[in-house]
Write a protein that holds these residues in place. Structure first.
Motif, PDB file in Angstrom:
ATOM      1  N   GLN A 190     -35.419   4.117  64.196  1.00  0.00           N
ATOM      2  CA  GLN A 190     -34.015   4.025  64.594  1.00  0.00           C
ATOM      3  C   GLN A 190     -33.275   5.307  64.246  1.00  0.00           C
ATOM      4  OE1 GLN A 190     -32.690   0.211  62.737  1.00  0.00           O
ATOM      5  NE2 GLN A 190     -32.000  -0.310  64.789  1.00  0.00           N
TER       6      GLN A 190
ATOM      7  N   ARG B  78     -30.851  -0.404  69.228  1.00  0.00           N
ATOM      8  CA  ARG B  78     -30.108  -1.375  68.432  1.00  0.00           C
ATOM      9  C   ARG B  78     -30.795  -2.732  68.382  1.00  0.00           C
ATOM     10  NH1 ARG B  78     -27.450  -0.360  73.113  1.00  0.00           N
ATOM     11  NH2 ARG B  78     -27.086  -2.097  74.548  1.00  0.00           N
ATOM     12  N   ASP B  79     -31.712  -3.008  69.326  1.00  0.00           N
ATOM     13  CA  ASP B  79     -32.475  -4.248  69.292  1.00  0.00           C
ATOM     14  C   ASP B  79     -33.822  -4.014  69.970  1.00  0.00           C
ATOM     15  OD1 ASP B  79     -32.102  -4.439  72.102  1.00  0.00           O
ATOM     16  OD2 ASP B  79     -30.229  -5.537  71.812  1.00  0.00           O
ATOM     17  N   ARG B  80     -34.630  -5.061  70.059  1.00  0.00           N
ATOM     18  CA  ARG B  80     -35.987  -4.906  70.591  1.00  0.00           C
ATOM     19  C   ARG B  80     -35.999  -4.476  72.049  1.00  0.00           C
ATOM     20  NH1 ARG B  80     -38.630 -10.568  69.518  1.00  0.00           N
ATOM     21  NH2 ARG B  80     -36.585 -11.201  70.364  1.00  0.00           N
ATOM     22  N   CYS B  81     -35.031  -4.937  72.811  1.00  0.00           N
ATOM     23  CA  CYS B  81     -34.996  -4.591  74.232  1.00  0.00           C
ATOM     24  C   CYS B  81     -34.428  -3.200  74.487  1.00  0.00           C
ATOM     25  CB  CYS B  81     -34.188  -5.636  75.005  1.00  0.00           C
ATOM     26  SG  CYS B  81     -35.018  -7.239  75.144  1.00  0.00           S
ATOM     27  N   SER B  82     -33.856  -2.586  73.467  1.00  0.00           N
ATOM     28  CA  SER B  82     -33.350  -1.219  73.625  1.00  0.00           C
ATOM     29  C   SER B  82     -34.467  -0.196  73.577  1.00  0.00           C
ATOM     30  CB  SER B  82     -32.316  -0.907  72.529  1.00  0.00           C
ATOM     31  OG  SER B  82     -31.186  -1.744  72.652  1.00  0.00           O
TER      32      SER B  82
ATOM     33  N   SER C 193     -33.885 -10.124  74.348  1.00  0.00           N
ATOM     34  CA  SER C 193     -34.031 -10.148  72.887  1.00  0.00           C
ATOM     35  C   SER C 193     -33.517 -11.435  72.253  1.00  0.00           C
ATOM     36  CB  SER C 193     -33.304  -8.950  72.273  1.00  0.00           C
ATOM     37  OG  SER C 193     -31.930  -8.973  72.595  1.00  0.00           O
ATOM     38  N   LYS C 194     -32.933 -12.330  73.043  1.00  0.00           N
ATOM     39  CA  LYS C 194     -32.421 -13.584  72.501  1.00  0.00           C
ATOM     40  C   LYS C 194     -33.537 -14.571  72.188  1.00  0.00           C
ATOM     41  CE  LYS C 194     -27.976 -13.296  74.921  1.00  0.00           C
ATOM     42  NZ  LYS C 194     -27.077 -13.955  75.923  1.00  0.00           N
TER      43      LYS C 194
END
Length: 474
Positions: free
Chosen positions: A283, A303-307, A320-321
């Protein structure tokens, strides 16, 4: 006669006392001088003057912002010693630059300074070089190394030009960063931030942050794999947008940023006590120190897994939900079921049926709302959506289209290459129409009545299955 002897003895005693007191005075004078040399704060050293690790020597910037010296990384129990720069009197130790990051000195007898050849070096007690600036040419007697309040370490010569004494910078740490970007640096195509290997090891790690000038994008590489990239100015988002405030910092406050509801009027003064760090877990973090000397996180990517760039591979959609964040698009299957079930989605998906069979009528489109997707391969002004759809349907290489029409213009975007970087429920995402074969979604093409019924309900059952797939996996 007795009086003369007494007087003589008195003189001898006085002379001995005076000599003794003088020796004591000289001893303490030398002790204080020696102690002052090693304990007083200085921001620079000259050629052939070395900082000694065993003596605890350091350089401290003039305003007391940064300190340079030998250190052992946080939490490390080894005897590895590195030369680095950190924030002065800040706990825990926050290192922003490391000289010999992949070649530590193995004991506390290291030295750091400018050698006779004019190069800044890290040495051990035997004179072995662990790191050097590798400057060419002869050394000037007035060469020095100095730590600045910006955190920059500078090697310079004092030269005379037509009677004027000027400082010529030969080398600076801002042009050779490790994992940290500080205000005053400028992100150019020859600059890179490389993460530490771990919290305890400053050796080069797996992640590198760079600017790709040709694409005008910032990219994080995980070794040879593109891990994250900033978006470019486009209707479609290639990954995640770089904050204008971060872009302004990376440009060394030269880029133009227009203030709006989300971006204030930016000045260099707003960036005091800030740093941008490429972490060892991948990150990129931008932080600011508050009044209590605590680092506050302002921005981070991914910022999250899908980023993560193309997190689910080609033709794989990310959300990512859900625990199982990836799924193949309707009409597609994982390229490796084993890897997919193990949570490795990088291999992506491929079509179940070839739509280039020569019969375009055996294919249709599924409409996916609020989708993030890689940039299209072509675009043109279409009269209406039907024309856009036909353009894709009549070219077997077309995987998807998107249409946007206004009173002034109507634009059709076409994807011929593999769809990548797909994400569902993306804010300001587009309506993406993905081409699929009827046979792959259970449409009875050879039964006209059932076919028309399915067309009327617009493939709703399969669309519901697509969007509810994760609910079954939770």
């Amino acid at each position: 006669m007795v009086n003369i002897k007494r007087e003589t003895r008195r003189i001898v005693i006085l002379n001995w006392s005076s000599s003794h007191m003088l020796c004591i005075f000289l001893f303490f004078t030398l002790f204080i001088t020696f102690s002052f040399k090693h304990c007083s704060a200085t921001d620079a050293i000259t050629i052939n003057n070395f900082l000694q690790d065993g003596a605890g020597d350091t350089l401290i910037s003039k305003g007391g912002k940064f300190e340079l010296g030998f250190f052992t990384p946080n939490g490390s129990s080894s005897g590895r010693r590195y030369v680095g720069i950190w924030y002065y009197k800040l706990t825990p130790l926050t290192v922003v630059w490391v000289a010999n990051r992949d070649n530590p000195v193995v004991d506390s007898w290291g030295a750091f300074g400018i050698g006779e050849d004019g190069n800044l070096k890290v040495l051990d007690r035997s004179g072995k070089t662990y790191w050097s600036t590798n400057l060419k040419g002869s050394a000037f007697k007035l060469r020095e190394v100095k730590i600045m309040d910006s955190g920059n370490l500078i090697v310079s010569d004092e030269v005379e030009d037509q009677g004027d004494h000027q400082v010529k910078i030969l080398w600076q740490s801002f042009a050779h960063p490790t994992d940290t970007f500080l205000p005053g640096m400028k992100m150019e195509d020859n600059l890179a931030l490389t993460s530490w290997r771990s919290y305890e090891d400053p050796a080069p790690g797996n992640f590198t942050f760079v600017l790709c000038q040709g694409e005008n994008q910032y990219v994080i590489w995980k070794r040879s794999i593109k891990y994250w990239k900033s978006s470019v100015s486009s209707r479609f988002v290639g990954s995640d947008e770089m904050s204008p405030a971060i872009s302004y910092l990376l440009s060394n406050f030269t880029s133009r940023v227009s203030p709006n509801d989300t971006v204030p009027f930016l000045t260099a003064a707003l960036y005091s006590d800030t740093r941008l760090v490429m972490t060892h877990w991948g990150q990129l973090k931008y932080m600011k120190m508050d009044s209590e000397k605590v680092w506050l996180l302002v921005w981070e990517e991914p910022r999250d897994r899908c980023s993560v760039f193309n997190a689910c591979g080609n033709f794989g959609s990310c959300n990512s939900k859900y625990d199982s964040m990836c799924k193949c698009l309707p009409g597609y299957k994982p390229n490796s079921i084993k890897s997919w079930n193990a949570g490795d989605f990088s291999g992506g998906c491929s079509r179940k049926t070839n739509v280039c069979s020569g019969d375009a009528e055996k294919a249709t489109f599924l409409s996916l709302k609020m989708m993030k997707v890689g940039n299209p391969d072509a675009q043109f002004n279409a009269k209406n959506e039907e024309e856009c759809k036909s353009e894709c349907l009549n070219n077997c290489q077309c995987h998807a289209y998107s249409y946007e029409g206004t009173e002034k213009e109507a634009i059709c975007w076409i994807w011929y290459e593999d769809l990548n970087n797909l994400e569902e429920e993306y804010e300001n995402g587009c309506d993406l129409h993905v081409r699929v074969a009827f046979s792959d979604i259970g449409i009875p093409f050879h039964d006209p009545l059932k076919f028309m019924q399915c067309q009327v309900i617009n493939l709703c059952m399969d669309f519901i299955k697509f969007n509810l797939l994760h609910l079954k996996k939770k």
